[in-house]
Design a protein around this motif. Structure first.
Motif, PDB file in Angstrom:
ATOM      1  N   ALA A 108       0.815  -1.208   0.000  1.00 55.15           N
ATOM      2  CA  ALA A 108       0.000   0.000   0.000  1.00 55.15           C
ATOM      3  C   ALA A 108       0.852   1.264   0.000  1.00 55.15           C
ATOM      4  O   ALA A 108       0.441   2.303  -0.510  1.00 55.15           O
ATOM      5  N   ALA A 161      -4.537   0.138   3.959  1.00 56.73           N
ATOM      6  CA  ALA A 161      -5.013   1.246   3.130  1.00 56.73           C
ATOM      7  C   ALA A 161      -4.254   2.509   3.501  1.00 56.73           C
ATOM      8  O   ALA A 161      -3.907   2.714   4.670  1.00 56.73           O
ATOM      9  N   PHE A 216      -3.843   6.874   2.320  1.00 55.70           N
ATOM     10  CA  PHE A 216      -4.250   8.003   1.477  1.00 55.70           C
ATOM     11  C   PHE A 216      -3.921   9.309   2.184  1.00 55.70           C
ATOM     12  O   PHE A 216      -3.770   9.363   3.400  1.00 55.70           O
ATOM     13  N   PRO A 264      -5.127   7.336  -3.015  1.00 58.38           N
ATOM     14  CA  PRO A 264      -5.494   6.186  -2.182  1.00 58.38           C
ATOM     15  C   PRO A 264      -4.894   4.891  -2.712  1.00 58.38           C
ATOM     16  O   PRO A 264      -4.814   4.678  -3.928  1.00 58.38           O
ATOM     17  N   THR A 265      -4.455   4.042  -1.807  1.00 56.02           N
ATOM     18  CA  THR A 265      -3.970   2.706  -2.163  1.00 56.02           C
ATOM     19  C   THR A 265      -4.557   1.703  -1.179  1.00 56.02           C
ATOM     20  O   THR A 265      -4.712   1.998   0.007  1.00 56.02           O
ATOM     21  N   ARG A 320      -2.969  -5.528  -4.894  1.00 47.37           N
ATOM     22  CA  ARG A 320      -3.624  -4.235  -4.792  1.00 47.37           C
ATOM     23  C   ARG A 320      -5.081  -4.379  -5.229  1.00 47.37           C
ATOM     24  O   ARG A 320      -5.452  -5.358  -5.876  1.00 47.37           O
ATOM     25  N   GLU A 334      -9.418   1.593  -5.391  1.00 48.29           N
ATOM     26  CA  GLU A 334      -8.599   2.804  -5.334  1.00 48.29           C
ATOM     27  C   GLU A 334      -9.140   3.866  -6.284  1.00 48.29           C
ATOM     28  O   GLU A 334      -9.249   5.048  -5.929  1.00 48.29           O
TER      29      GLU A 334
END
Length: 295
Positions: A130, A200, A202, A212-213, A225, A230
């Motif tokens: 992430a 997560a 962001f 965001p990831t 992922r 996302e």
């Protein structure tokens, strides 16, 4: 356990040279928490020689460099848990490390060992993925750097060529300090393999999800992922409803199996819940008082 030869590498260059010298009869020994257990249980012959890299000083250390946050391959999970630098900048990494095994395992097990074992339920993988971490690999042809996702090929299979070793993990400077959350669910509170884990991350500038990831473990052949989730979040106002929807979308991107521990459907339900919780945890780190989340 059947007997095997042993040689200690002085540094990473020496380790690569030893692997070349002994050929395919050699195997790397880092913390040994996975490898030695496997040797006790496997019916196959042990390697001819173990190349011990646990004393290689150039594979240790946690520091901020020009590239970002560098974690040496031989850094143990306990060192990550206890690192003031990691606790201050990326506490989700420390939380993930703390969830690994018992204290004895964390004291011996290394971050690189956890990654190259390439078990889909690894606890170090989602947070690092992430945060868009890269890994540096050293081999007979020199050094190369790849994204962490490119290290993972399948269960217990990496993209490392024979004679190569992972020497460091680097979180890019732009992501050092990025608010991140980690969540894990297992069948018991401690020393449990994850049924699902999630991370997560962001930025919440101007109340919007920025960069965001989302990364998931134990729901596919490798840590993955969730690009559709996302993309859904990117640019949207930071709300709990958006987080919940991202969790539902991430669940559709997962490819879990049914086994004796849980069904695939149950794991998908967990993905939806844990992704929302990881997003909430990340936002809590971006804003200590979460009352600013839009309703």
């Amino acid at each position: 356990m059947k007997p095997f030869g042993y040689v200690a590498a002085q540094d990473s260059e020496h380790a690569v040279a030893l692997l070349a010298e002994y050929g395919k009869g050699a195997k790397l020994l880092a913390g040994g928490t996975d490898l030695l257990a496997d040797l006790k249980l496997t019916p196959h012959p042990p390697p001819a020689v173990m190349v011990d890299i646990s004393r290689c000083a150039d594979l240790k250390g946690i520091a901020i460099t020009e590239a970002g946050l560098r974690i040496g391959a031989m850094v143990t999970h306990s060192e990550i848990v206890n690192s003031p630098l990691i606790r201050d900048t990326l506490p989700a990494l420390a939380e993930a490390a703390l969830s690994i095994g018992a204290v004895q395992t964390r004291n011996l097990g290394s971050i690189a060992g956890n990654l190259v074992t390439c078990v889909p339920s690894m606890d170090s993988g989602p947070t690092l993925l992430a945060l868009e971490a890269s890994v540096t690999i050293l081999g007979p042809s020199g050094r190369r750097t790849i994204g962490l996702a490119d290290l993972f090929v399948g269960p217990r299979k990496t993209s490392l060529a024979f004679g190569e070793i992972l020497v460091e993990i680097v979180i890019p400077k732009r992501n050092v300090g990025k608010p991140t959350g980690f969540q894990k669910f297992g069948l018991r509170k401690g020393q449990a393999l994850a049924l699902v884990n999630a991370a997560a991350s962001f930025w919440a500038g101007e109340g919007l999800f920025t960069e965001p990831t989302i990364a998931l473990g134990a729901v596919a052949p490798t840590v993955i992922r969730a690009p559709k989730a996302e993309a859904y979040l990117a640019g949207r106002p930071v709300t709990e409803d958006a987080m919940a929807e991202a969790g539902r979308i991430a669940a559709t991107e997962a490819k879990p199996i049914t086994d004796f521990r849980a069904t695939a459907d149950y794991r998908r339900d967990l993905v939806a819940v844990l992704v929302k919780r990881a997003l909430l945890a990340a936002h809590g780190r971006a804003t200590p008082n979460r009352k600013d989340i839009a309703s």
